[in-house]
Design a protein around this motif. Structure first.
Motif, short mmCIF file in Angstrom:
data_model
loop_
_atom_site.label_atom_id
_atom_site.label_comp_id
_atom_site.label_asym_id
_atom_site.label_seq_id
_atom_site.Cartn_x
_atom_site.Cartn_y
_atom_site.Cartn_z
N MET B 1 46.59 49.62 28.86
CA MET B 1 46.67 48.16 29.01
C MET B 1 46.44 47.75 30.47
N SER B 2 47.17 48.41 31.39
CA SER B 2 46.98 48.10 32.81
C SER B 2 45.55 48.38 33.25
N PHE B 3 44.96 49.41 32.63
CA PHE B 3 43.55 49.72 32.96
C PHE B 3 42.68 48.51 32.64
N LEU B 4 42.85 47.96 31.44
CA LEU B 4 42.00 46.84 31.01
C LEU B 4 42.27 45.57 31.83
N VAL B 5 43.54 45.30 32.10
CA VAL B 5 43.86 44.11 32.91
C VAL B 5 43.23 44.25 34.29
N ASN B 6 43.38 45.44 34.88
CA ASN B 6 42.80 45.67 36.20
C ASN B 6 41.29 45.62 36.17
N LEU B 7 40.69 46.11 35.08
CA LEU B 7 39.23 46.02 34.96
C LEU B 7 38.80 44.56 34.98
N GLY B 8 39.53 43.73 34.25
CA GLY B 8 39.23 42.30 34.24
C GLY B 8 39.41 41.66 35.61
N LEU B 9 40.49 42.05 36.31
CA LEU B 9 40.73 41.47 37.64
C LEU B 9 39.69 41.96 38.66
N GLY B 10 39.30 43.23 38.54
CA GLY B 10 38.25 43.76 39.40
C GLY B 10 36.93 43.05 39.14
N LEU B 11 36.69 42.76 37.86
CA LEU B 11 35.47 42.04 37.48
C LEU B 11 35.47 40.63 38.08
N LEU B 12 36.61 39.94 37.97
CA LEU B 12 36.74 38.60 38.56
C LEU B 12 36.51 38.65 40.07
N PHE B 13 37.10 39.63 40.70
CA PHE B 13 36.95 39.82 42.15
C PHE B 13 35.47 40.07 42.48
N GLY B 14 34.85 40.98 41.71
CA GLY B 14 33.45 41.34 41.96
C GLY B 14 32.50 40.19 41.71
N LEU B 15 32.76 39.41 40.65
CA LEU B 15 31.92 38.23 40.39
C LEU B 15 32.06 37.25 41.56
N GLY B 16 33.28 37.12 42.08
CA GLY B 16 33.50 36.27 43.25
C GLY B 16 32.67 36.75 44.44
N LEU B 17 32.62 38.07 44.62
CA LEU B 17 31.83 38.63 45.73
C LEU B 17 30.34 38.34 45.54
N VAL B 18 29.84 38.45 44.29
CA VAL B 18 28.42 38.20 44.03
C VAL B 18 28.09 36.72 44.20
N ILE B 19 28.89 35.85 43.59
CA ILE B 19 28.63 34.41 43.61
C ILE B 19 28.75 33.86 45.04
N SER B 20 29.72 34.38 45.79
CA SER B 20 29.93 33.86 47.15
C SER B 20 28.87 34.31 48.14
N GLY B 21 28.15 35.38 47.81
CA GLY B 21 27.15 35.93 48.73
C GLY B 21 27.69 37.05 49.60
N PHE B 100 28.61 45.92 55.30
CA PHE B 100 29.47 46.14 54.13
C PHE B 100 30.91 46.37 54.54
N CYS B 101 31.85 45.69 53.87
CA CYS B 101 33.24 46.11 53.91
C CYS B 101 33.49 46.76 52.54
N PRO B 102 34.67 47.35 52.28
CA PRO B 102 34.82 48.18 51.08
C PRO B 102 34.53 47.50 49.73
N GLY B 103 35.07 46.31 49.48
CA GLY B 103 34.85 45.67 48.19
C GLY B 103 33.38 45.41 47.88
N PRO B 104 32.70 44.69 48.77
CA PRO B 104 31.28 44.41 48.55
C PRO B 104 30.44 45.68 48.41
N ALA B 105 30.78 46.74 49.13
CA ALA B 105 30.00 47.98 49.02
C ALA B 105 30.10 48.53 47.60
N LEU B 106 31.32 48.51 47.03
CA LEU B 106 31.49 49.02 45.66
C LEU B 106 30.74 48.14 44.67
N THR B 107 30.86 46.82 44.85
CA THR B 107 30.18 45.91 43.93
C THR B 107 28.66 46.04 44.04
N ALA B 108 28.16 46.28 45.25
CA ALA B 108 26.71 46.36 45.45
C ALA B 108 26.10 47.64 44.89
#
Lengths: 142, 145
Positions: B1-21, B100-108
Motif C-alpha cells: 500500500m505504501s509503495f502505491l501511495v508513494n508511487l503516486g506521490l512521486g508521480l505528482l512530484f515528477g509531473l510537477g518537475l516536467v510541467i514547471s520546466g 541537474f539536482c537529484p529529483g530532476p535527474a531521476l525524472t529526466a
C-alpha cells in the motif's frame, strides 16, 4: 534561450509542494529526494524501502505519463559531455547527502518549515551554483 | 500500500518537475545564468512549492500523527556544522556544471539522453559514498558522522 514560463512553473512548483505535504500527511516524512534516493542502496536502517522505491519509480515514469496523457512536446536539452556529466553527477550525489539535503529537502521542505539549517544550506548551494555558471559561461566560455 | 501511495506521490512530484520546466537542465542553467540568458521561471517553481508546503505543513503537522506510523519524522537540529557548508557547496558546484539536482535527474531518465544516463548512476554512487562515510563516523577535520 529558454522561454519564460511563470504560470507553468508556478503550477508545477505547487504540485511539487503538494506532493511534499501529502508525503508528510501519509507517513510523516520529508520529501527530500537525496534522502530518498540515497537510501536505495544498502545498508538499510529502517523498513521504508518499499516507500522510497515507489517514490523513485513515480519520479521516473512521470515524463511517460505526461507525454501519453497531456501530450505536447517537452523542451529538454542535456549536455552530452559524458565525462562532465559523470563528474557532475558524482559531485551532486555526494554533496547533497553530505549536506543533509538538496533542492527538495532543504529548498522546498526546509524553507517551508523555516529551518535555519536549510536556509544556510540553500543560500550556499544557490550562491555556488550561480558562481559556477557565471564562471563556466562567462569566464571559461566567454 | 505504501509503495502505491508513494508511487503516486512521486508521480505528482515528477509531473510537477516536467510541467514547471525544472526537469530541463537548459532551463535550470539559464536560471542560474544571471548575467547571460537569464530565465527567472525557476523562482516561480520554488515560490509555488514553498507557498503550498508552508501552509500545507502547518495543516498536516497540527494533526497528531501521520496516516501511517506514529510520529512525524522532522529534523530537530539547529546547529550549523561543517557538513552543512561543505555539502551544499559541492552540491551547488555540481548543479551548476550539469544543470541537474537529484529529483530532476531521476525524472529526466525517461527522456533517455546520454548525459542523464551517465549522470544518475554517478549520482547514486556519490550518495552512497557520502552515506558510508557518514555512517562510519569517519573523522574528517572534526566533522561529526
Amino acid at each position: 534561450m529558454t522561454e519564460f514560463t511563470p504560470l507553468a512553473s508556478l503550477i508545477g512548483g505547487a504540485m511539487i509542494g503538494l506532493s511534499s505535504v501529502l508525503l508528510m500527511a501519509w507517513e510523516g516524512r520529508i520529501a527530500g529526494i537525496s534522502g530518498i534516493a540515497g537510501r536505495l542502496l544498502p545498508p538499510y536502517r529502517d523498513s521504508a524501502f518499499a516507500s522510497r522505491f515507489g517514490f523513485v519509480i513515480g519520479l521516473v515514469i512521470a515524463p511517460l505519463i505526461y507525454l501519453s496523457t497531456l501530450g505536447g512536446p517537452v523542451e529538454h536539452t542535456v549536455s552530452s559531455n559524458v565525462p562532465l556529466m559523470v563528474a557532475a553527477g558524482a559531485i551532486v550525489g555526494f554533496g547533497s547527502v553530505w549536506g543533509y539535503g538538496c533542492t527538495s529537502g532543504h529548498g522546498v521542505c526546509g524553507l517551508s518549515r523555516l529551518s535555519a539549517r536549510s536556509m544556510v544550506a540553500t543560500g550556499v548551494f544557490m550562491a555556488v551554483a550561480f558562481v559556477t555558471v557565471f564562471f563556466v559561461r562567462h569566464i571559461i566560455g566567454g | 500500500m505504501s509503495f502505491l501511495v508513494n508511487l503516486g506521490l512521486g508521480l505528482l512530484f515528477g509531473l510537477g518537475l516536467v510541467i514547471s520546466g525544472m526537469a530541463n537542465p537548459a532551463k535550470v542553467l539559464n536560471f542560474l545564468d544571471l548575467f547571460g540568458t537569464w530565465d527567472p521561471s525557476l523562482a516561480f517553481v520554488m515560490g509555488g512549492a514553498v507557498i503550498v508546503a508552508f501552509f500545507g505543513y502547518r495543516l498536516v503537522l497540527s494533526r497528531g500523527s501521520p496516516v501511517v506510523g506514529e510520529t512525524f519524522h522532522l529534523p530537530n537540529r539547529n546547529d550549523i556544522d561543517h557538513r552543512l557548508i561543505v555539502g551544499p557547496a559541492l552540491f551547488g558546484f555540481g548543479w551548476g556544471l550539469g544543470g541537474f539536482c537529484p529529483g530532476p535527474a531521476l525524472t529526466a531518465l525517461s527522456f533517455g539522453e546520454i548525459g542523464t544516463l551517465v549522470f544518475v548512476p554517478a549520482m547514486i554512487v556519490g550518495m552512497w559514498a557520502a552515506r558510508l562515510l557518514s555512517d562510519g563516523n569517519l573523522s574528517l577535520a572534526g566533522v561529526r558522522g
